[in-house]
Write a protein that holds these residues in place. Structure first.
Motif, PDB file in Angstrom:
ATOM      1  N   HIS A 244       4.888   5.905  -3.677  1.00 42.10           N
ATOM      2  CA  HIS A 244       4.394   4.540  -3.459  1.00 42.10           C
ATOM      3  C   HIS A 244       5.550   3.550  -3.553  1.00 42.10           C
ATOM      4  CE1 HIS A 244       1.880   0.955  -3.728  1.00 42.10           C
ATOM      5  NE2 HIS A 244       0.862   1.710  -3.336  1.00 42.10           N
ATOM      6  N   PRO A 245       5.648   2.593  -2.615  1.00 40.41           N
ATOM      7  CA  PRO A 245       6.780   1.658  -2.623  1.00 40.41           C
ATOM      8  C   PRO A 245       6.786   0.687  -3.794  1.00 40.41           C
ATOM      9  CG  PRO A 245       5.175   1.063  -0.934  1.00 40.41           C
ATOM     10  CD  PRO A 245       4.768   2.397  -1.445  1.00 40.41           C
ATOM     11  N   ASP A 246       5.648   0.491  -4.461  1.00 37.81           N
ATOM     12  CA  ASP A 246       5.583  -0.444  -5.580  1.00 37.81           C
ATOM     13  C   ASP A 246       5.900   0.222  -6.918  1.00 37.81           C
ATOM     14  OD1 ASP A 246       4.983  -2.627  -4.029  1.00 37.81           O
ATOM     15  OD2 ASP A 246       2.812  -2.407  -4.231  1.00 37.81           O
ATOM     16  N   LEU A 247       6.234   1.509  -6.904  1.00 36.31           N
ATOM     17  CA  LEU A 247       6.494   2.232  -8.147  1.00 36.31           C
ATOM     18  C   LEU A 247       7.897   2.814  -8.117  1.00 36.31           C
ATOM     19  CD1 LEU A 247       3.119   4.178  -8.572  1.00 36.31           C
ATOM     20  CD2 LEU A 247       3.792   2.044  -9.677  1.00 36.31           C
ATOM     21  N   ARG A 248       8.624   2.600  -9.227  1.00 36.82           N
ATOM     22  CA  ARG A 248       9.943   3.229  -9.353  1.00 36.82           C
ATOM     23  C   ARG A 248       9.880   4.506 -10.178  1.00 36.82           C
ATOM     24  NH1 ARG A 248      12.583   1.419 -14.243  1.00 36.82           N
ATOM     25  NH2 ARG A 248      11.394  -0.217 -15.308  1.00 36.82           N
ATOM     26  N   THR A 295       8.011  -1.414  -9.683  1.00 38.36           N
ATOM     27  CA  THR A 295       9.329  -1.934  -9.335  1.00 38.36           C
ATOM     28  C   THR A 295       9.435  -3.394  -9.758  1.00 38.36           C
ATOM     29  OG1 THR A 295       8.593  -2.610  -7.138  1.00 38.36           O
ATOM     30  CG2 THR A 295       9.469  -0.363  -7.370  1.00 38.36           C
ATOM     31  N   ALA A 296      10.667  -3.899  -9.764  1.00 37.40           N
ATOM     32  CA  ALA A 296      10.882  -5.300 -10.138  1.00 37.40           C
ATOM     33  C   ALA A 296      10.154  -6.231  -9.170  1.00 37.40           C
ATOM     34  CB  ALA A 296      12.377  -5.610 -10.165  1.00 37.40           C
ATOM     35  N   THR A 304       0.069  -4.627 -10.854  1.00 37.03           N
ATOM     36  CA  THR A 304       0.009  -3.763 -12.023  1.00 37.03           C
ATOM     37  C   THR A 304      -0.142  -2.308 -11.597  1.00 37.03           C
ATOM     38  OG1 THR A 304      -2.403  -3.913 -12.209  1.00 37.03           O
ATOM     39  CG2 THR A 304      -1.093  -5.614 -13.328  1.00 37.03           C
ATOM     40  N   ALA A 305       0.148  -1.412 -12.530  1.00 36.76           N
ATOM     41  CA  ALA A 305       0.005   0.011 -12.250  1.00 36.76           C
ATOM     42  C   ALA A 305      -1.457   0.368 -11.984  1.00 36.76           C
ATOM     43  CB  ALA A 305       0.553   0.822 -13.425  1.00 36.76           C
ATOM     44  N   GLU A 306      -2.379  -0.304 -12.674  1.00 35.71           N
ATOM     45  CA  GLU A 306      -3.801  -0.046 -12.449  1.00 35.71           C
ATOM     46  C   GLU A 306      -4.195  -0.372 -11.011  1.00 35.71           C
ATOM     47  OE1 GLU A 306      -2.537  -1.626 -14.968  1.00 35.71           O
ATOM     48  OE2 GLU A 306      -3.157  -0.522 -16.770  1.00 35.71           O
ATOM     49  N   GLN A 307      -3.681  -1.487 -10.477  1.00 43.29           N
ATOM     50  CA  GLN A 307      -3.989  -1.857  -9.098  1.00 43.29           C
ATOM     51  C   GLN A 307      -3.439  -0.826  -8.115  1.00 43.29           C
ATOM     52  OE1 GLN A 307      -2.219  -5.747  -8.995  1.00 43.29           O
ATOM     53  NE2 GLN A 307      -4.104  -6.796  -9.614  1.00 43.29           N
ATOM     54  N   VAL A 308      -2.267  -0.305  -8.405  1.00 43.49           N
ATOM     55  CA  VAL A 308      -1.674   0.705  -7.528  1.00 43.49           C
ATOM     56  C   VAL A 308      -2.525   1.975  -7.519  1.00 43.49           C
ATOM     57  CG1 VAL A 308       0.336   2.180  -7.161  1.00 43.49           C
ATOM     58  CG2 VAL A 308       0.657  -0.213  -7.795  1.00 43.49           C
TER      59      VAL A 308
END
Length: 345
Positions: A244-248, A295-296, A304-308
């Motif tokens: 996922h692009p929103d997670l590092r 990610t920043a 948030t991680a929950e939304q992802v």
């Protein structure tokens, strides 16, 4: 393979779980979903992280769960000056025996309550890593097994609170699930004033189950069938977090294992001897979100991680209905998997 005897034991032990649930809900008002998740983690042989602001009943939930089961319980108040040996134990020189004697620490209990775990230093927090994963403690080259069942119920305040240390990623990954108690509804808070206004209900709380009952129930949960389609569904959900692009930082293979184990326990709580994608969906946020690092840019966008995780649930296809005659050798047909949006606990 599930047998008729296994089914009977699962049915009988479900009554034990209901007694524990009623006992805990008598103390924690208006939070049945939180109590259910706590029991799910207990039956799945995991550890629970309760995160929320002070005063909403985090420690009360942990104590109520511990007192409802007749087993050994130890409570650790984590503070900045707490040492690792206070948790695991220490070897002390015995003058009479002329040898070192091991003094067990607070971790040697069946249910360990770690209160405000993020107030201790990372060095002290790391003392829990081996015990939570391998259910043993190694001191001075000697390994000591921990009792069974074994569960760590830790509470923590948000990292924005003064004097707290964020848990390292390696330790968060040891917790099977994270739950937030949240503020009670107006009706639940009014009822809480009636129940808690005089004497704490914890003082009158009596055990409604024994430790050997929990061990038997855990063994019955292990027999719950998880089809290849459901296992693949759990793997695809976890794999999606890694791309996922929103997670590092995505979820680890341990997260996949915990998700499947929790799905087994959820099915058992529902009186089923097989897990459904619904069980995986209902537990995905609680099991996966605390392991993920946004990610920043995602943090700047208030993602948030929950939304992802919820987004991944919406975009990951639910497995098709596998129908098979004689599921588990019992001569029954598996009901159709519900094709519906993910639901929460």
């Amino acid at each position: 393979m599930t047998t008729y005897d296994d089914r009977a034991s699962l049915t009988d032990l479900t009554a034990t779980v209901e007694r524990i649930r009623s006992s805990v809900e008598g103390v924690i008002e208006g939070k049945p979903e939180v109590v259910r998740l706590s029991l799910t983690v207990l039956l799945a042989e995991g550890h629970l992280l309760i995160e929320d602001v002070p005063g909403v009943g985090k420690t009360m939930l942990a104590k109520a769960l511990a007192r409802s089961i007749d087993c050994s319980v130890r409570r650790i108040q984590f503070t900045p000056d707490l040492l690792p040996s206070d948790i695991t134990g220490v070897s002390i020189w015995d003058q009479q025996r002329r040898d070192f004697e091991f003094k067990p620490g607070a971790i040697f209990a069946q249910i360990v309550i770690g209160d405000e775990i993020n107030r201790a230093s990372p060095k002290t927090q790391s003392a829990l890593l081996e015990s939570m994963e391998e259910r043993q403690v190694t001191i001075d080259g000697q390994t000591f097994e921990l009792p069974s069942p074994f569960m760590v119920v830790a509470t923590q305040n948000p990292v924005e609170m003064e004097g707290t240390y964020p848990l390292p990623e390696a330790q968060r990954d040891r917790f099977m699930a994270r739950v937030s108690v949240g503020y009670p509804s107006v009706e639940a808070e009014l009822q809480m004033l009636d129940v808690h206004g005089g004497v704490s209900p914890l003082e009158d709380l009596q055990p409604v189950a024994h430790a050997h009952d929990i061990v038997k129930l855990v063994e019955a949960v292990r027999e719950v069938h998880v089809s290849e389609a459901v296992r693949r569904y759990a793997v695809e959900l976890v794999a999606a977090t890694r791309a996922h692009p929103d997670l590092r930082l995505g979820a680890s293979p341990r997260a996949t294992l915990h998700l499947v184990r929790a799905a087994r326990a959820s099915a058992a709580l529902g009186g089923r001897e097989y897990a459904l994608p619904d069980d995986v969906q209902a537990l995905a946020v609680a099991v996966l979100a605390h392991r993920l690092l946004p990610t920043a840019q995602a943090q700047l966008n208030r993602r948030t991680a929950e939304q992802v995780v919820l987004e991944i649930l919406q975009h990951t296809p639910v497995p098709a209905t596998p129908r098979q005659n004689g599921f588990g050798g019992l001569g029954r047909t598996i009901p159709a998997y519900p094709q519906q949006p993910p639901r929460g606990l």
